[in-house]
Each structure stands twice: as C-alpha cells, then as structure tokens.
Design an enzyme around this catalytic site. Sequence first.
Site, PDB file in Angstrom:
ATOM      1  CD1 TRP A  41      24.795  13.117  49.003  1.00  0.00           C
ATOM      2  CD2 TRP A  41      24.082  11.522  50.394  1.00  0.00           C
ATOM      3  NE1 TRP A  41      24.815  13.633  50.283  1.00  0.00           N
ATOM      4  CE2 TRP A  41      24.383  12.681  51.156  1.00  0.00           C
ATOM      5  CE3 TRP A  41      23.608  10.378  51.064  1.00  0.00           C
ATOM      6  CZ2 TRP A  41      24.240  12.726  52.546  1.00  0.00           C
ATOM      7  CZ3 TRP A  41      23.464  10.437  52.455  1.00  0.00           C
ATOM      8  CH2 TRP A  41      23.776  11.591  53.174  1.00  0.00           C
ATOM      9  CG  MET A  42      19.274  15.994  47.947  1.00  0.00           C
ATOM     10  SD  MET A  42      17.470  15.965  47.723  1.00  0.00           S
ATOM     11  CE  MET A  42      17.319  16.520  46.052  1.00  0.00           C
ATOM     12  CG  ASN A  43      24.421  16.926  51.600  1.00  0.00           C
ATOM     13  OD1 ASN A  43      25.055  16.289  50.780  1.00  0.00           O
ATOM     14  ND2 ASN A  43      24.946  17.958  52.234  1.00  0.00           N
ATOM     15  CG  ASP A  44      23.439  21.097  52.944  1.00  0.00           C
ATOM     16  OD1 ASP A  44      23.174  20.052  53.526  1.00  0.00           O
ATOM     17  OD2 ASP A  44      24.394  21.827  53.248  1.00  0.00           O
ATOM     18  CG  PHE A 103      31.338  21.534  50.879  1.00  0.00           C
ATOM     19  CD1 PHE A 103      31.565  20.403  50.099  1.00  0.00           C
ATOM     20  CD2 PHE A 103      31.698  21.474  52.220  1.00  0.00           C
ATOM     21  CE1 PHE A 103      32.128  19.247  50.638  1.00  0.00           C
ATOM     22  CE2 PHE A 103      32.267  20.327  52.771  1.00  0.00           C
ATOM     23  CZ  PHE A 103      32.478  19.214  51.986  1.00  0.00           C
ATOM     24  CB  SER A 104      25.987  24.386  51.043  1.00  0.00           C
ATOM     25  OG  SER A 104      25.386  23.125  51.079  1.00  0.00           O
TER      26      SER A 104
HETATM   27  C1  FRU Z   1      25.517  20.851  55.811  1.00  0.00           C
HETATM   28  C2  FRU Z   1      26.881  20.693  55.150  1.00  0.00           C
HETATM   29  C3  FRU Z   1      27.398  22.041  54.731  1.00  0.00           C
HETATM   30  C4  FRU Z   1      28.336  21.694  53.631  1.00  0.00           C
HETATM   31  C5  FRU Z   1      27.647  20.527  52.973  1.00  0.00           C
HETATM   32  C6  FRU Z   1      28.570  19.486  52.433  1.00  0.00           C
HETATM   33  O1  FRU Z   1      24.724  19.719  55.755  1.00  0.00           O
HETATM   34  O2  FRU Z   1      27.761  20.034  56.018  1.00  0.00           O
HETATM   35  O3  FRU Z   1      27.986  22.779  55.778  1.00  0.00           O
HETATM   36  O4  FRU Z   1      28.511  22.757  52.745  1.00  0.00           O
HETATM   37  O5  FRU Z   1      26.804  19.955  53.946  1.00  0.00           O
HETATM   38  O6  FRU Z   1      27.896  18.553  51.663  1.00  0.00           O
END
Ligand code: FRU
Length: 501
Positions: A41-44, A103-104
């Site tokens: 999985w990838m997000n920010d 986190f980010s």
């Molecule tokens: C935004 C967020 C950030 C957080 C991260 C957690 O998409 O909710 O605020 O640091 O993703 O994965």
Amino acid sequence: MMGGLDQTSKLEAARAYEARVGSCIGGEGRPAYHLSPYVGWMNDPNGFSCYKGQYHLFYQYHPYSTVWGPMHWGHAVSEDLLHWAFLPCALAPDASFDEAGCFSGSAIELDDGRQLLLYTGVRHEGVTQEGLPVSRQAQCVAIGDGVDYEKAAGNPLIHDSVLPAGWMRQNFRDPKIWREEDGSYRCVVGAAAEDGDGCVLLFSSEDALSWKYVGEVTRNGHRFGMMWECPDLFELDGKEVLLVSPLKMLTAEYERLGGCALYCIGTLGEDGHTFVEETLHAIDYGIDFYAPQTTLTPDGRRVMIAWMQNWDTTRLLLPDRRWFGQMTVPRELRVRDGRLFQWPVREIEDLRGTQVAYQDVTVDDRTELEGIEGRCADIVVRVRPATEASLGSFTVNVAEGQDCRTTLTLDLETGRLCLDRRYSGARRMVVHTCACDVTPTEGYFDLRILLDRFSIEVFAGGGEQAMSMVIPTELAATGISFDAKGKVVMDIEKYALDTDR
Ligand code: FRU
C-alpha cells in the site's frame, strides 16, 4: 542516535519482504510513468526533495498488504521525476515514539551533507473508556545518507506539549520543512483545536533538531472540513501559496466533492508568518488527488506531486494486485491572476515517442482517427465550435473497449468540463464523475490529457484547471474516439509515452 534491536529487526523485516515479494511484481502490471509502491500500500508523498543530484520521493507505505496499516516510509529516486528506481524501505515504526506509525513528513539536506527526514511519530498512550487506544502525534527526526536513516536521540523533537492548551494531541502531524535564506529552518505542521477546527502551525530551528513554536499561520475557521492535513507553504511568483488537505469537507458543487486538496494564495502579515488569504480553490477538480507536496528543483521550478487517490474510493481497483496506490505526474506550478496553474513537468516531453497529428478535423458524429489510440499517451487537443451557431458539446472517449470507456465532455456554451468513469469497468458504487469550468483562449478550448495504465489526468486552460482520476479499465481497452453534439473543429497531437526512452 537510537539503535536497538527492534529498530533493526522491523526495518530489516520490511526490507526482506520487499526483496522477496516486491521483486516479483513486473513493470507491465504497474503504471508506466506514475510512481506506485514497490509492494503493498502507498498513500501520501513524503520527503519530496533533491539530494545529491537525484530526486528523492518517499511515501506512506504498508508493504505487507494492499490496505493501510502501520505506516513505514517507502523510498524511490529519480533523475527526471518520471523514471523511478526503488530504494529499500527507509523507516519502519519501530521506536517507542513512532510505534503506531511513521506518518507523513518531509526531507532536507543538512550542511554536513546528510539528509534529514522530519516526520510524524504516532504512539499510543493508554486506552479510552471504550478500550480504544489513545493516539498521540509528535514530530520526529531521522538522519541518513540517502539510503539508511537513524532516528535521532531525544525524539520526538517537536513534542505535543508545545501545543496550546486544549489542542488535540492526536491531530498534530505532517511537518513540511524548508530553509530560509539565512540558513535557519522552518516547518509548518497541521493541527486541530479541541473543537476540531483545522489550523497550520509554524516552527523554527537553527539546526533542524531543536525547534521553537512560532505561531499560527492560519485557521480554517470551520469553513473547509476539520483537520487540515499535509500543509505546504512556499513563495511563488511574488505570492505566498499554502496547500492543505482538509479532512471531512462538506460537498459543495464541484469545488469540493466531499474531499480534495485546496490552495490558498495570499501574503504573509507583518509578523512574517500570519497568512493573509486572498483566494482559495480546489487544486485539482478530479476525484483522485490528495496530500500534495512540493519541492524546488535545482533550476528553480516549484514542482508538486500528490497521491492520485482519495480515501473514500480506495476499493475501486479490484484487489487482484500486489500493489495499491500511485502518485500524480509531477507538475510545475505558477501563480497568475490569483490562480495556481499546474503543468506536467517538462521532462515528460523526453518520453514522447511517435507523434500522430491532425488539424482542422470536423467532428459532428462519432469520429475515430487512424493512429490515435493507446493507454500511455500525451494528447494535446484544441477545439472550437465550427460556427457561432454550432455551440454544443464535444466528447473525448479514452480507454475505450467493447463495454468500457472514460469520457471527457466539454460544453462549448458554458465551458463546463466533465470527466466520467462510470463505464470505465468500475464495479463499485462510488463517485465517478467530476467537473470544472474552463474558459476559451482566443476562441479555442485547450485540453491536455495524460493517460497511463490506470489513470487519466486532464489539464485545461493552460493548466488553470486540472482533473486527476484513477481508472480500473482492463489494459486491452486502448480505443480513443471523439464525438460532438453540434459541430466542432479540432486540432490534435498525440504522442505515445514510452518509459524506455
Ligand atoms: C493524509 C494522512 C496524513 C497522515 C498519513 C497517514 O492522507 O492522513 O495526515 O500523516 O495520511 O498515513
């Protein structure tokens, strides 16, 4: 610096998993020129920066599954922002101050040549009456050589105790760091007051380790959602620009489909840090765009990249892959007339292969043009009504197959531009349409469309509007066609995009 067995073992486990499982994912099943996670999985986007002659892009990462889980930082590097090479997982949630997630955050080069990562460490502190863990967020530092990082002794270095009384200790995250001309450091961090109102806070430091609270940059004032995530603040074209990603935003026509990222353009007040807002708009009018982060390139361009996804539609792509999530194409930013303009980085032009072009094509019915097709393409279209009396609408169908297509429709009378993935092969009941308003220049509407295997990005009005959208369409659907109600005249250039170039 922090060592410790747990730190080594969690990171090593992630790296070993990457080597074992990630290395089996072939290039064909991924986006061709958009970054996707090595595995899982990838997000920010995190730590988007230039370090020792390469672009570094980290990302929120859960290697072990295609759903969000305890956050690690994935890591990739690139020479041109489009060909990415993976580096081993950079951070794992293995310390007491980030055991619930790294986190980010962001990255910067120190004077001694090392790279500093500033990120949010999430930890748990007791349980609620209902037995749920109480989470605490604070800003932590890790320093390294561009591959391996050690977490700083004394983390978290921006402790939640600096927050004014009453603020939410569980909503204090996403530091974005930069350097001032005098060499000192600043960072903005997202926070939320007790009533949930989003806010952006500013901190300063001489050495990026010892931080002082400076003050509030801005407050949401309960206008757009709750917590403002992932703030980014920079100067561009004589203005200050603040990017934020509000949580739980109320839907309000096409500017806010319940969630999206916003830009504010303004100035800084006399105290040097209070944001005086002049205009505020959605950054991207598509469905899949969140948590953008910018960096300055060595040649002075402000470039933005975002997670090409939104939190509410993560189940659109069927779970038959070993990866989930992708970034947008990196975009060069400019400010003009109170608007933020964005345009794919110029490096993409080096990926352009075979060109197929047509001029003055009259479209008044379904039209296909020889050589105009494909799933990885850069398409430039200019369209105008054939006569003043023929105002109607113009449609481009992409990723078209037997039973599927994604449509981009422009109403030439109103300038409304709609992107619709209802028939893209989607099998989920989620939002599929989005829209924005565009204006013609000298009688023409200009559209630039970037297609990749699982996405479409549209830039209109010279980049005044952008729309990004993920599509789940089978790769065999390579058709592109045009249609009109009324009669329009179109010029088109289409380039195959080829990452082997
Ligand atoms: C935004 C967020 C950030 C957080 C991260 C957690 O998409 O909710 O605020 O640091 O993703 O994965």
